[in-house]
Design a protein around this motif. Structure first.
Motif, PDB file in Angstrom:
ATOM      1  N   THR A 267      48.484  38.507  16.003  1.00  0.00           N
ATOM      2  CA  THR A 267      47.448  39.502  15.692  1.00  0.00           C
ATOM      3  C   THR A 267      47.414  39.814  14.200  1.00  0.00           C
ATOM      4  OG1 THR A 267      49.022  41.243  16.293  1.00  0.00           O
ATOM      5  CG2 THR A 267      47.378  40.663  17.947  1.00  0.00           C
ATOM      6  N   GLY A 269      46.133  40.365  10.776  1.00  0.00           N
ATOM      7  CA  GLY A 269      44.762  40.577  10.289  1.00  0.00           C
ATOM      8  C   GLY A 269      43.835  41.204  11.300  1.00  0.00           C
ATOM      9  N   GLN A 270      44.328  41.396  12.521  1.00  0.00           N
ATOM     10  CA  GLN A 270      43.468  42.016  13.551  1.00  0.00           C
ATOM     11  C   GLN A 270      43.856  43.478  13.748  1.00  0.00           C
ATOM     12  OE1 GLN A 270      43.685  39.646  17.135  1.00  0.00           O
ATOM     13  NE2 GLN A 270      43.467  37.774  15.961  1.00  0.00           N
ATOM     14  N   PRO A 271      42.955  44.269  14.356  1.00  0.00           N
ATOM     15  CA  PRO A 271      43.295  45.675  14.593  1.00  0.00           C
ATOM     16  C   PRO A 271      44.571  45.786  15.430  1.00  0.00           C
ATOM     17  CG  PRO A 271      40.994  45.244  15.165  1.00  0.00           C
ATOM     18  CD  PRO A 271      41.615  43.923  14.854  1.00  0.00           C
TER      19      PRO A 271
END
Lengths: 421, 310
Positions: A267, A269-271
């Protein structure tokens, strides 16, 4: 006559073994259902609900009705004693059983911690497939700012203080559910105690909560609940809710299962995940915190075992299939594809050699499983678990002077059927 | 006239002809298989529950099963937890039915009087009732969540990180809100049927006599729909007494939010304590009967009258 017999065996005349799996790693399970199907039988995968409690209820309902189509099943370690005592599980073939028995003493191919959880009443009732354990995950920058030396074993009090002074938090599983008992059991065992002893006595097991170890565990729960390091949703926190605060500055110390590494890695770079690769580099891991300074911690043991249903129409095929789906290669694939760690030494070697996981992390997992502590093995485990949850929830209500003693009295009454739960 | 009466509804043996008796006997024989089947289906589980409730019996320890007589009932009835969950259940019942009665009546008035977009208004009021309870439980659990819910943001007097499920009272409020949201439409539907029975002529007459809106409501409308209100209260109260889904989804019984149905579920299904669980289910059955009896007696609900008028 022969057509009728053929029809009874299914369209192709081959029996079909039903394998009930939990939803982690289903894709790999499906691959192995195919790989392990032979000319004599096919294996089909049936999915169980996601929570351990619901999995147990669904399997139990089938087995209590003597369902002959429950051939293979994935079992959480705490179900084994209960199901075996009810007569729902077939015994493991002799040769494998001896191997597993030997592993408990450190003379077999299985990790001792995992092997110990498939034995009930000196008999082996399931094959370990993957072995789970918890470690301490943390932000290196947070530990550094607080001046903690993470190369040495840390105590709960140390990480609570460190998080509180730096404005971070400590993530645990404290909702009213099985995960909370996992934490409490590890805290109590970490102080050298047990929730109950002599569990094979069933309802007459010895309740050992009212002890120095019980009080030490309650002290940790109270210290966290009273501290600024407690997360706002402490009383409803679970394995998922504690993942978030890691990447909100300054981060957290969190105890959680092995899936964390792969989750954060995937994850970036992802929320909810680390902002970039550099942030991900800040993720640290260490042995489960100690309850008492100087005493070794006992990390929780989880994972999945494969059991064969006692009412299966094809017990021999099912036993053969169980051995196939727990093979070294199957365990390596589960680890590499799904991050579910193996239960045998050989598979661990292969996973370590693959380079997919940091070497020190693999070593940490292996020692955690080997030196970890199982939850009580009892035919009345759900009573024990629920009675503990009842008296120790919410964390803010825990008091070392009262909770261990009150919960011991309550658990004794519940076990003897004198009190509702 | 008398002859027709005898033929359709014989009142005693003296006036029954041979033919009537033969017809009655044939009738009884014809329905016998259905009655036996009904008894098998409905009575068997109940009798089995009563039988099981006399044992100390855990599904996972079949060898330790032993007969204990009525001791499970004694355990249940002398246990604080039993009375605490009964108290909470009664609270759920009284609180949700009271709120639903008021809101449901307001909705019924809107549905009754609305002139335009009648279909849309009625449908939108009824939508929550069409949603499965478990789904609405999850929806409200998310709504009340301290991390991603909207309720904290909408209520100015509480903090953004207020944990509704962290303490007993807020958790019970959250469960009640979900329950009320879900079943108010049912209440308003029953009340709408009652409203439709109130004669427009009477309302007109009251208006001509100078009665205010409140006077018309309390002197004409409500007394005339008394039967409908009582039936609505009875149905909803019995329904509310068995509350389970919302608790299961939203708190799983934590923070003293468990109802008597939830307690029974936990004993039987989660802990496999079949003896104690069966005793609780028998007690639950008896208490539902008691609640129904009390409502019928206390409020003098006349089910027959309600049926004839409806």
């Amino acid at each position: 006559m022969s057509t009728a017999l053929l029809a009874a065996c299914g369209a192709e005349g081959k029996p079909e073994l039903h394998w009930y799996v939990n939803p982690d790693g289903v894709d790999t399970f499906e691959t192995y259902a195919d790989t392990c199907s032979t000319d004599e039988y096919d294996i089909s995968v049936e999915q169980l609900p996601s929570s351990a409690t619901d999995q147990r209820v669904q399997l139990a309902r089938r087995l209590a009705a003597e369902d002959s189509s429950t051939d293979l099943m994935n079992l959480d370690p705490v179900f084994v004693a209960e199901f075996a005592n009810a007569g729902w599980l077939a015994e493991v073939p002799e040769e494998t059983a001896e191997e597993i028995m030997g592993s408990v003493e450190g003379q077999g191919s299985y990790l001792a911690g995992a092997a110990e959880t498939v034995i009930w009443d000196d008999t082996v009732y399931a094959l370990p497939q993957w072995a789970n354990t918890q470690v301490l995950w943390y932000r290196k920058s947070l530990a550094e700012a607080a001046g903690l030396d993470m190369t040495q074993p840390v105590t709960w009090q140390q990480i609570i203080d460190a998080a509180a002074t730096e404005g971070g938090s400590v993530g645990v599983q404290a909702n009213r559910y099985e995960g909370y008992v996992v934490w409490l059991n590890a805290l109590i065992q970490g102080a050298g105690g047990e929730i109950v002893g002599n569990t094979e006595a069933g309802r007459d097991a010895e309740v050992e909560l009212d002890s120095d170890a019980g009080r030490a565990a309650a002290g940790v729960v109270q210290a966290l609940a009273d501290s600024d390091a407690a997360q706002p949703d402490l009383s409803v926190s679970n394995e998922g809710t504690v993942l978030g605060p890691m990447w909100t500055d300054p981060g957290e110390f969190m105890v959680n299962w092995t899936f964390v590494y792969a989750t954060y890695r995937d994850t970036v770079g992802q929320p909810g995940g680390p902002a970039d690769e550099q942030a991900f580099e800040d993720l640290g891991w260490a042995r489960y915190p100690a309850t008492v300074e100087g005493e070794e911690s006992r990390p929780p043991i989880g994972g999945i075992h494969i059991g064969v249903g006692a009412y299966s129409d094809h017990p021999d095929h099912a036993a053969e299939a169980a051995a196939c789906v727990t093979s070294t290669q199957a365990q390596v694939d589960l680890a590499l594809n799904n991050g579910l760690m193996p239960s045998t030494e050989e598979a661990y070697e292969e996973v370590a050699d693959s380079g997919e996981f940091p070497e020190d992390l693999i070593d940490l997992y292996r020692t955690s499983v080997d030196t970890g502590g199982p939850r009580p093995k009892s035919a009345f485990y759900p009573l024990i678990s629920n009675a503990v949850q009842d008296q120790w929830h919410s964390p803010a209500s825990v008091d070392p002077d009262r909770t261990p003693q009150r919960s011991a009295d309550f658990l004794r009454a519940v076990l003897s059927g004198e009190e509702l739960l | 006239m008398t002859g027709a009466h005898v033929a359709t509804a014989p009142t005693g043996g003296a006036v029954d002809s041979d033919r009537t008796r033969a017809e009655n006997s044939l009738g009884r024989r014809l329905v016998l298989p259905a009655v036996v089947l009904m008894l098998l289906v409905t009575a068997f589980p109940m009798l089995r529950a009563i039988w099981l409730s006399t044992f100390d019996y855990s599904l996972t320890a079949p060898d330790e099963r032993s007969f204990v007589g009525l001791s499970n009932y004694w355990t249940a009835l002398t246990d604080d937890l039993f009375w605490q969950t009964t108290g909470i259940t009664v609270f759920y019942m009284v609180f949700t039915v009271a709120v639903e009665l008021v809101i449901g009546f307001a909705f019924a008035m809107v549905m009754h009087r609305v002139i335009f977009a009648r279909g849309v208004v009625r449908t939108s009021i009824l939508i929550p009732y069409g949603i499965i309870t478990v789904v609405s439980g999850f929806a409200w659990q998310f709504a009340f969540s301290s991390t991603n819910g909207f309720v904290n943001g909408w209520l100015p007097f509480i903090g953004d990180d207020f944990n509704w499920f962290g303490e007993s009272m807020p958790a019970i409020v959250a469960i009640c809100v979900s329950e009320i949201w879900k079943t108010t439409p049912f209440m308003s539907l029953l009340l709408l049927a009652g409203l439709a029975q109130v004669s427009e002529d009477m309302l007109e007459a009251a208006k001509v006599d100078g009665a205010t809106w409140w006077q018309r409501l309390f002197k004409v409308i409500l007394p005339n729909m008394r039967a409908a209100i009582m039936v609505a209260v009875l149905f909803r109260a019995l329904d509310a007494y068995r509350i389970f889904d919302n608790i299961f989804v939203m708190t799983n019984g934590a923070q003293d939010t468990a109802s008597i149905s939830f307690l029974t579920y936990r004993q039987t299904i989660e802990q496999f304590q079949l003896g104690l669980g069966s005793a609780l289910s028998v007690l639950l059955f008896l208490s539902v009967l008691l609640v129904a009896y009390l409502i019928v007696k206390l409020f003098r609900v006349d089910l027959a009258a309600a049926r004839q008028e409806g």
